[in-house]
Design a protein around this motif. Structure first.
Motif, PDB file in Angstrom:
ATOM      1  N   VAL A 138       0.841  -1.205   0.000  1.00 16.79           N
ATOM      2  CA  VAL A 138       0.000   0.000   0.000  1.00 16.79           C
ATOM      3  C   VAL A 138       0.874   1.253   0.000  1.00 16.79           C
ATOM      4  O   VAL A 138       0.680   2.179  -0.795  1.00 16.79           O
ATOM      5  N   VAL A 139       1.860   1.259   0.901  1.00 12.68           N
ATOM      6  CA  VAL A 139       2.743   2.431   1.018  1.00 12.68           C
ATOM      7  C   VAL A 139       3.500   2.666  -0.290  1.00 12.68           C
ATOM      8  O   VAL A 139       3.646   3.802  -0.744  1.00 12.68           O
ATOM      9  N   THR A 140       3.938   1.575  -0.913  1.00 12.63           N
ATOM     10  CA  THR A 140       4.666   1.685  -2.182  1.00 12.63           C
ATOM     11  C   THR A 140       3.795   2.320  -3.254  1.00 12.63           C
ATOM     12  O   THR A 140       4.245   3.180  -4.023  1.00 12.63           O
ATOM     13  N   GLN A 141       2.543   1.928  -3.309  1.00  5.61           N
ATOM     14  CA  GLN A 141       1.624   2.496  -4.299  1.00  5.61           C
ATOM     15  C   GLN A 141       1.502   4.007  -4.112  1.00  5.61           C
ATOM     16  O   GLN A 141       1.558   4.768  -5.077  1.00  5.61           O
TER      17      GLN A 141
ATOM     18  N   GLY B 106       2.984   7.557  -6.437  1.00  8.68           N
ATOM     19  CA  GLY B 106       2.145   8.612  -6.979  1.00  8.68           C
ATOM     20  C   GLY B 106       0.658   8.325  -6.984  1.00  8.68           C
ATOM     21  O   GLY B 106      -0.123   9.163  -7.435  1.00  8.68           O
ATOM     22  N   ALA B 107       0.259   7.160  -6.489  1.00  5.92           N
ATOM     23  CA  ALA B 107      -1.175   6.853  -6.473  1.00  5.92           C
ATOM     24  C   ALA B 107      -1.915   7.828  -5.562  1.00  5.92           C
ATOM     25  O   ALA B 107      -1.410   8.201  -4.504  1.00  5.92           O
ATOM     26  N   LYS B 108      -3.099   8.256  -6.000  1.00  3.93           N
ATOM     27  CA  LYS B 108      -3.923   9.133  -5.164  1.00  3.93           C
ATOM     28  C   LYS B 108      -4.861   8.322  -4.287  1.00  3.93           C
ATOM     29  O   LYS B 108      -5.370   8.813  -3.285  1.00  3.93           O
ATOM     30  N   SER B 109      -5.124   7.098  -4.707  1.00  2.00           N
ATOM     31  CA  SER B 109      -5.967   6.223  -3.887  1.00  2.00           C
ATOM     32  C   SER B 109      -5.544   4.772  -4.092  1.00  2.00           C
ATOM     33  O   SER B 109      -5.023   4.409  -5.157  1.00  2.00           O
ATOM     34  N   VAL B 110      -5.755   3.979  -3.068  1.00  2.00           N
ATOM     35  CA  VAL B 110      -5.423   2.555  -3.123  1.00  2.00           C
ATOM     36  C   VAL B 110      -6.602   1.772  -2.560  1.00  2.00           C
ATOM     37  O   VAL B 110      -7.151   2.133  -1.515  1.00  2.00           O
TER      38      VAL B 110
END
Lengths: 98, 98
Positions: free
Chosen positions: A29-32, A36-40
């Motif tokens: 999750v943290v890697t995502q 640059g992910a705005k949501s996971v």
């Protein structure tokens, strides 16, 4: 279609929770988010649901503290057993977002 | 203060999920609604979280089909261990409402 086609291979920032220790999924999750992910989306079925909640809580409380729980959905899914019968199993989707 | 004082002794329609089979808690939820409750809170901690989702899904899909999932909250709680140390445990609250 402005983005690179490689983005289409990323399954829209989903982390599917299985039987590994929670920290493995927290790292995912943290890697995502760091990429640059705005949501996971954190998804789990059956007994892994408890771990999904752990993952979401650990991630947002300890690692990505600017992230909030945006939405939580629960549902029932039908899965086929090995003997051909079907069982219903509960599922959860927790959307973490900046 | 218009209601009978007896309502204050009812713990605001909370069903706390433990280690019993899910159907025990489903029955508790259904009973609350049949007794006139407009909403029921299903709460669980740790490994019981998966069961809480099962209870909510079974109750609304099979028994009280006019009830919807109104809100779901996840949180972390600190619990004291027997040796005096403290552990964090995840918790969930699922609010079912007519």
């Amino acid at each position: 279609m402005e983005e690179e086609t490689t983005t289409s291979s990323i399954p829209e920032n989903v982390v599917l929770i299985g039987k590994k220790p929670a920290m493995n999924y927290v790292l995912a999750v943290v890697t995502q988010f760091n990429n640059g992910a705005k949501s996971v989306k954190v998804r789990a079925r059956g007994n892994a649901i408890s771990r999904a909640v752990d993952v979401a809580e650990i991630a947002r409380n300890r690692f990505v503290t600017d992230v909030k729980v945006n939405q939580i959905d629960i549902s029932s899914e039908e899965i086929a057993n090995e003997d051909g019968t079907k069982s219903k199993v509960s599922a959860i989707e927790i959307i973490l977002a900046k």
